[in-house]
Design an enzyme around this catalytic site. Structure first.
Site, PDB file in Angstrom:
ATOM      1  N   HIS A 166       2.909  46.664  19.409  1.00 18.22           N
ATOM      2  CA  HIS A 166       3.963  46.143  18.880  1.00 18.22           C
ATOM      3  C   HIS A 166       5.458  46.375  19.570  1.00 18.22           C
ATOM      4  O   HIS A 166       5.557  47.211  20.224  1.00 18.22           O
ATOM      5  CB  HIS A 166       3.922  47.005  17.647  1.00 18.22           C
ATOM      6  N   GLU A 196       4.595  37.588  18.227  1.00 18.20           N
ATOM      7  CA  GLU A 196       5.869  37.902  17.490  1.00 18.20           C
ATOM      8  C   GLU A 196       6.933  37.712  18.411  1.00 18.20           C
ATOM      9  O   GLU A 196       7.271  38.832  19.095  1.00 18.20           O
ATOM     10  CB  GLU A 196       5.742  39.410  17.032  1.00 18.20           C
TER      11      GLU A 196
HETATM   12  P1  13P Z   1       9.667  41.041   9.822  1.00 20.23           P
HETATM   13  O1  13P Z   1       8.642  40.543   8.922  1.00 20.23           O
HETATM   14  O2  13P Z   1      10.477  42.170   8.953  1.00 20.23           O
HETATM   15  O3  13P Z   1      10.705  40.377  10.667  1.00 20.23           O
HETATM   16  O4  13P Z   1       8.785  42.196  10.962  1.00 20.23           O
HETATM   17  C1  13P Z   1       7.867  41.431  11.889  1.00 20.23           C
HETATM   18  C2  13P Z   1       7.095  42.488  12.327  1.00 20.23           C
HETATM   19  O5  13P Z   1       7.543  42.904  13.285  1.00 20.23           O
HETATM   20  C3  13P Z   1       5.669  42.728  11.977  1.00 20.23           C
HETATM   21  O6  13P Z   1       5.247  43.378  12.780  1.00 20.23           O
END
Ligand code: 13P
Length: 237
Positions: free
Chosen positions: A86, A157
């Site tokens: 992450h 992400e």
């Molecule tokens: P948010 O949905 O709060 O933007 O976070 C995304 C995230 O990092 C999920 O791993």
């Protein structure tokens, strides 16, 4: 059927988890919703009713690593999934070498891996693809004999979209996710699922759902609210 991964990050206390579980009781589709609470609360989730994962694992199996939690200890708590790489961990702790070791440990221990990739800032399509390609290669090259289409899922992400309320437009997202899938197919001969993560909420989910190639979502903030996650579940097909 799309996956819904709920990353609680370092939020919620014991009482909040109890309230959360009371609110979602019997209403979660177990086969596609996965909860990633902080380690102290993994045991609060009854594994007969919920799929649960860890937000991280140690890069080593056991030994003198103060503050880490090993895959074996986490398995004893009942996890079947883990998030690896992450961006919030890449920022403070993990580099590509550790991420590759963690994938190896997770897959060798039959723990399904959600591998996060994503660029720090908005880049051109070409720059984004080249950045993602490098993150994929670093994670895949030493683990290619272990990775298959069922045990590893990518979560794309874009870091600039996490917690910001800003998400890529549908066209960009469609192109980037296509690129990830095609690149992995061409380079590693695998059809890997790709989730989207970054500011997924009730007010943008209908629009995101128009992108057919998304295989699910990794949700941070909105997953902390049980009524939001139940509403999201009803909107995500
Ligand atoms: P948010 O949905 O709060 O933007 O976070 C995304 C995230 O990092 C999920 O791993």
């Amino acid at each position: 059927m799309k996956l819904i991964c709920c990353n609680f990050k370092m939020n919620l206390l014991k009482k909040d988890i109890e309230n959360y579980l009371n609110n979602i009781n019997n209403k979660i589709e177990k086969e596609r919703v996965i909860f990633f609470p902080s380690i102290p609360y993994i045991e609060s989730f009854n594994k007969e009713n919920y799929l649960v994962g860890s937000q991280n694992i140690s890069f080593n199996e056991f030994g003198s690593i103060t503050g880490d939690t090993s895959i074996h200890q986490l398995k004893e708590l009942g996890i079947t999934y883990t998030i690896i790489g992450h961006s919030e961990r890449r920022k403070y702790f993990d580099d590509d070498k550790y991420i590759s070791k963690k994938i190896n440990l997770a897959l060798n221990n039959n723990i399904k891996t959600i591998l996060c990739i994503g660029e720090l800032e908005k880049l051109s399509e070409e720059e984004t693809n080249s950045f993602l390609k490098s993150e994929i290669d670093q994670a895949f090259l030493d683990n290619i004999n272990l990775i298959n289409e069922n045990n590893l899922i990518i979560a794309y992400e874009p870091i600039w979209a996490i917690g910001s309320g800003v998400i890529p437009d549908n066209n960009c997202l469609n192109n980037t996710i296509s690129f990830i899938k095609n690149y992995i197919k061409e380079s590693y001969n695998l059809n890997i699922k790709v989730l989207y993560g970054g500011s997924v909420k009730l007010d943008n989910i209908d629009n995101l759902e128009k992108i057919n190639i998304i295989d699910g979502y990794l949700i941070g903030g909105a997953s902390l609210n049980p009524s939001d996650i139940l509403s999201l579940q009803s909107k995500i097909k």
